[in-house]
Design a protein around this motif. Structure first.
Motif, PDB file in Angstrom:
ATOM      1  N   MET A   1      60.004  47.097-123.176  1.00 23.49           N
ATOM      2  CA  MET A   1      58.829  46.876-123.991  1.00 23.49           C
ATOM      3  C   MET A   1      58.652  47.975-125.037  1.00 23.49           C
ATOM      4  SD  MET A   1      55.939  45.488-121.412  1.00 23.49           S
ATOM      5  CE  MET A   1      56.527  45.675-119.761  1.00 23.49           C
ATOM      6  N   VAL A   2      59.003  49.193-124.667  1.00 27.59           N
ATOM      7  CA  VAL A   2      58.816  50.303-125.586  1.00 27.59           C
ATOM      8  C   VAL A   2      59.762  50.220-126.770  1.00 27.59           C
ATOM      9  CG1 VAL A   2      58.934  52.806-125.784  1.00 27.59           C
ATOM     10  CG2 VAL A   2      57.981  51.782-123.734  1.00 27.59           C
ATOM     11  N   VAL A   3      60.969  49.709-126.557  1.00 27.44           N
ATOM     12  CA  VAL A   3      61.951  49.667-127.638  1.00 27.44           C
ATOM     13  C   VAL A   3      61.842  48.407-128.479  1.00 27.44           C
ATOM     14  CG1 VAL A   3      63.600  51.172-126.507  1.00 27.44           C
ATOM     15  CG2 VAL A   3      63.704  48.718-126.088  1.00 27.44           C
ATOM     16  N   ALA A   4      60.951  47.498-128.142  1.00 24.24           N
ATOM     17  CA  ALA A   4      60.793  46.263-128.908  1.00 24.24           C
ATOM     18  C   ALA A   4      60.259  46.575-130.298  1.00 24.24           C
ATOM     19  CB  ALA A   4      59.842  45.315-128.190  1.00 24.24           C
ATOM     20  N   GLN A   5      60.650  45.761-131.246  1.00 26.81           N
ATOM     21  CA  GLN A   5      60.194  45.936-132.615  1.00 26.81           C
ATOM     22  C   GLN A   5      58.867  45.215-132.813  1.00 26.81           C
ATOM     23  OE1 GLN A   5      61.680  47.830-134.940  1.00 26.81           O
ATOM     24  NE2 GLN A   5      63.143  48.441-133.371  1.00 26.81           N
ATOM     25  N   GLY A   6      58.015  45.766-133.637  1.00 25.09           N
ATOM     26  CA  GLY A   6      56.756  45.111-133.963  1.00 25.09           C
ATOM     27  C   GLY A   6      55.664  45.400-132.944  1.00 25.09           C
ATOM     28  N   ALA A   7      54.543  44.751-133.162  1.00 19.32           N
ATOM     29  CA  ALA A   7      53.382  44.931-132.292  1.00 19.32           C
ATOM     30  C   ALA A   7      53.604  44.238-130.952  1.00 19.32           C
ATOM     31  CB  ALA A   7      52.142  44.368-132.973  1.00 19.32           C
ATOM     32  N   PRO A   8      53.056  44.808-129.874  1.00 16.96           N
ATOM     33  CA  PRO A   8      53.195  44.158-128.566  1.00 16.96           C
ATOM     34  C   PRO A   8      52.401  42.849-128.523  1.00 16.96           C
ATOM     35  CG  PRO A   8      51.767  46.080-128.422  1.00 16.96           C
ATOM     36  CD  PRO A   8      52.319  46.057-129.807  1.00 16.96           C
ATOM     37  N   THR A   9      52.840  41.936-127.682  1.00 15.98           N
ATOM     38  CA  THR A   9      52.126  40.668-127.545  1.00 15.98           C
ATOM     39  C   THR A   9      50.841  40.888-126.756  1.00 15.98           C
ATOM     40  OG1 THR A   9      53.194  40.093-125.460  1.00 15.98           O
ATOM     41  CG2 THR A   9      54.315  39.410-127.505  1.00 15.98           C
ATOM     42  N   LEU A  10      49.947  39.920-126.821  1.00 17.73           N
ATOM     43  CA  LEU A  10      48.687  40.024-126.079  1.00 17.73           C
ATOM     44  C   LEU A  10      48.928  40.060-124.573  1.00 17.73           C
ATOM     45  CD1 LEU A  10      46.305  37.727-128.148  1.00 17.73           C
ATOM     46  CD2 LEU A  10      46.417  40.222-128.121  1.00 17.73           C
ATOM     47  N   ALA A  11      49.917  39.324-124.102  1.00 14.89           N
ATOM     48  CA  ALA A  11      50.226  39.330-122.671  1.00 14.89           C
ATOM     49  C   ALA A  11      50.682  40.715-122.217  1.00 14.89           C
ATOM     50  CB  ALA A  11      51.300  38.289-122.357  1.00 14.89           C
ATOM     51  N   ILE A  12      51.504  41.368-123.021  1.00 15.96           N
ATOM     52  CA  ILE A  12      51.960  42.721-122.687  1.00 15.96           C
ATOM     53  C   ILE A  12      50.782  43.686-122.683  1.00 15.96           C
ATOM     54  CG2 ILE A  12      53.315  44.677-123.539  1.00 15.96           C
ATOM     55  CD1 ILE A  12      55.445  42.640-124.400  1.00 15.96           C
ATOM     56  N   LEU A  13      49.910  43.585-123.671  1.00 16.06           N
ATOM     57  CA  LEU A  13      48.728  44.453-123.712  1.00 16.06           C
ATOM     58  C   LEU A  13      47.834  44.237-122.498  1.00 16.06           C
ATOM     59  CD1 LEU A  13      47.797  44.186-127.488  1.00 16.06           C
ATOM     60  CD2 LEU A  13      48.680  46.205-126.297  1.00 16.06           C
ATOM     61  N   LEU A  14      47.637  42.990-122.124  1.00 16.75           N
ATOM     62  CA  LEU A  14      46.782  42.673-120.981  1.00 16.75           C
ATOM     63  C   LEU A  14      47.358  43.268-119.699  1.00 16.75           C
ATOM     64  CD1 LEU A  14      44.373  41.064-119.783  1.00 16.75           C
ATOM     65  CD2 LEU A  14      45.945  39.157-119.520  1.00 16.75           C
ATOM     66  N   ILE A  15      48.631  43.051-119.464  1.00 15.82           N
ATOM     67  CA  ILE A  15      49.253  43.497-118.214  1.00 15.82           C
ATOM     68  C   ILE A  15      49.454  45.009-118.195  1.00 15.82           C
ATOM     69  CG2 ILE A  15      51.371  43.339-116.841  1.00 15.82           C
ATOM     70  CD1 ILE A  15      51.420  40.350-117.725  1.00 15.82           C
ATOM     71  N   ALA A  16      49.923  45.582-119.285  1.00 17.63           N
ATOM     72  CA  ALA A  16      50.170  47.029-119.314  1.00 17.63           C
ATOM     73  C   ALA A  16      48.880  47.817-119.107  1.00 17.63           C
ATOM     74  CB  ALA A  16      50.825  47.417-120.634  1.00 17.63           C
ATOM     75  N   ASN A  17      47.814  47.413-119.775  1.00 19.76           N
ATOM     76  CA  ASN A  17      46.549  48.124-119.603  1.00 19.76           C
ATOM     77  C   ASN A  17      45.937  47.858-118.234  1.00 19.76           C
ATOM     78  OD1 ASN A  17      46.157  49.654-122.048  1.00 19.76           O
ATOM     79  ND2 ASN A  17      46.077  47.688-123.084  1.00 19.76           N
ATOM     80  N   SER A  18      46.175  46.681-117.664  1.00 24.02           N
ATOM     81  CA  SER A  18      45.723  46.399-116.293  1.00 24.02           C
ATOM     82  C   SER A  18      46.387  47.361-115.316  1.00 24.02           C
ATOM     83  CB  SER A  18      46.058  44.963-115.888  1.00 24.02           C
ATOM     84  OG  SER A  18      45.358  44.046-116.674  1.00 24.02           O
TER      85      SER A  18
END
Length: 187
Positions: A1-18
Motif C-alpha cells: 500500500m505504501v509503494v502504490a502510486q496516487g492517493a489511497p482508496t477509501l477502503a484502504i483509508l477506512l481499514i488502515a485508520n481502523s
C-alpha cells in the motif's frame, strides 16, 4: 500500500485508520491489564466504531479524517497515561518514564490534529514532502521500541516487587515472615 502510486482508496483509508485506532485502544487496555483492573471488551471497540460511523461523512475530507484519528489517538494515549499513573497498584520507577512518553504521544497527536486544520488538504495527499517529515518518521520509529522497552521494564519491576513481597510476607496470613528474624547473627 505504501509503494502504490496516487492517493489511497477509501477502503484502504477506512481499514488502515481502523487498525491504527484499534492499536491505540489495545494500548489503553494493556495499561488496565497491567494494573490488574477489569477490562471491558466492548469498550475496546469504541474508537473503531466511532471511526466507522463518522467515515461516510468525512471520507472526502483529509483534514477531518486526520483530526478524528488524531483526537481518538490522543484520547487513548491520555487515558493510558492516566491509567498508569493514578491506578497503579504500587509506584514503580518506570511509571514516570512511561507516563512521560505517553503524554508525549498525546502531544504528538494533538499537534498532528492541529496541523490538519492549518495545512492545505492537498499537502497531505499529493503535495511535496516537507523537510520535517523525515524527522517525524524517525521520531515515530524511535518512539515505538522505546515505549516497548519501558513497558518491559515495568513488567520486570512488577515481578521483582511481587517476589520481594512474597519473601517478606506470609501469603496465607499476611503476617511478616519469621525468616528474617531467625537468620539474625548470634553474639
Amino acid at each position: 500500500m505504501v509503494v502504490a502510486q496516487g492517493a489511497p482508496t477509501l477502503a484502504i483509508l477506512l481499514i488502515a485508520n481502523s487498525r491504527l485506532i484499534a492499536a491505540y485502544s489495545v494500548l489503553y487496555r494493556g495499561c488496565q491489564a497491567f494494573n490488574a483492573r477489569p477490562i471491558n471488551l466492548p469498550l475496546l471497540l469504541v474508537g473503531v466504531v466511532l471511526w466507522w460511523v463518522a467515515f461516510p461523512f468525512i471520507a472526502n475530507s483529509p483534514t477531518m479524517r486526520l483530526v478524528l484519528t488524531s483526537a481518538i489517538g490522543a484520547g487513548c494515549a491520555l487515558m493510558s497515561a492516566w491509567e498508569l499513573w493514578w491506578h497503579a497498584r504500587h509506584r514503580l520507577a518506570s511509571h514516570v518514564t512511561a507516563t512521560i512518553l505517553l503524554i508525549g504521544l498525546v502531544g504528538f497527536n494533538i499537534l498532528r490534529g492541529l496541523l490538519g486544520f492549518s495545512l492545505a488538504q492537498s499537502f497531505w495527499i499529493a503535495g511535496p514532502v516537507p523537510p520535517w517529515s523525515g524527522a517525524i518518521a524517525i521520531g515515530i520509529a524511535t518512539f515505538m521500541p522505546t515505549i516497548a522497552f519501558v513497558f518491559l521494564s515495568m513488567t520486570k519491576e512488577q515481578l521483582e516487587y511481587q517476589h520481594k513481597r512474597a519473601a517478606l510476607i506470609e501469603p496465607l496470613t499476611k503476617i511478616p515472615n519469621a525468616e528474617p528474624f531467625t537468620k539474625m547473627p548470634q553474639r
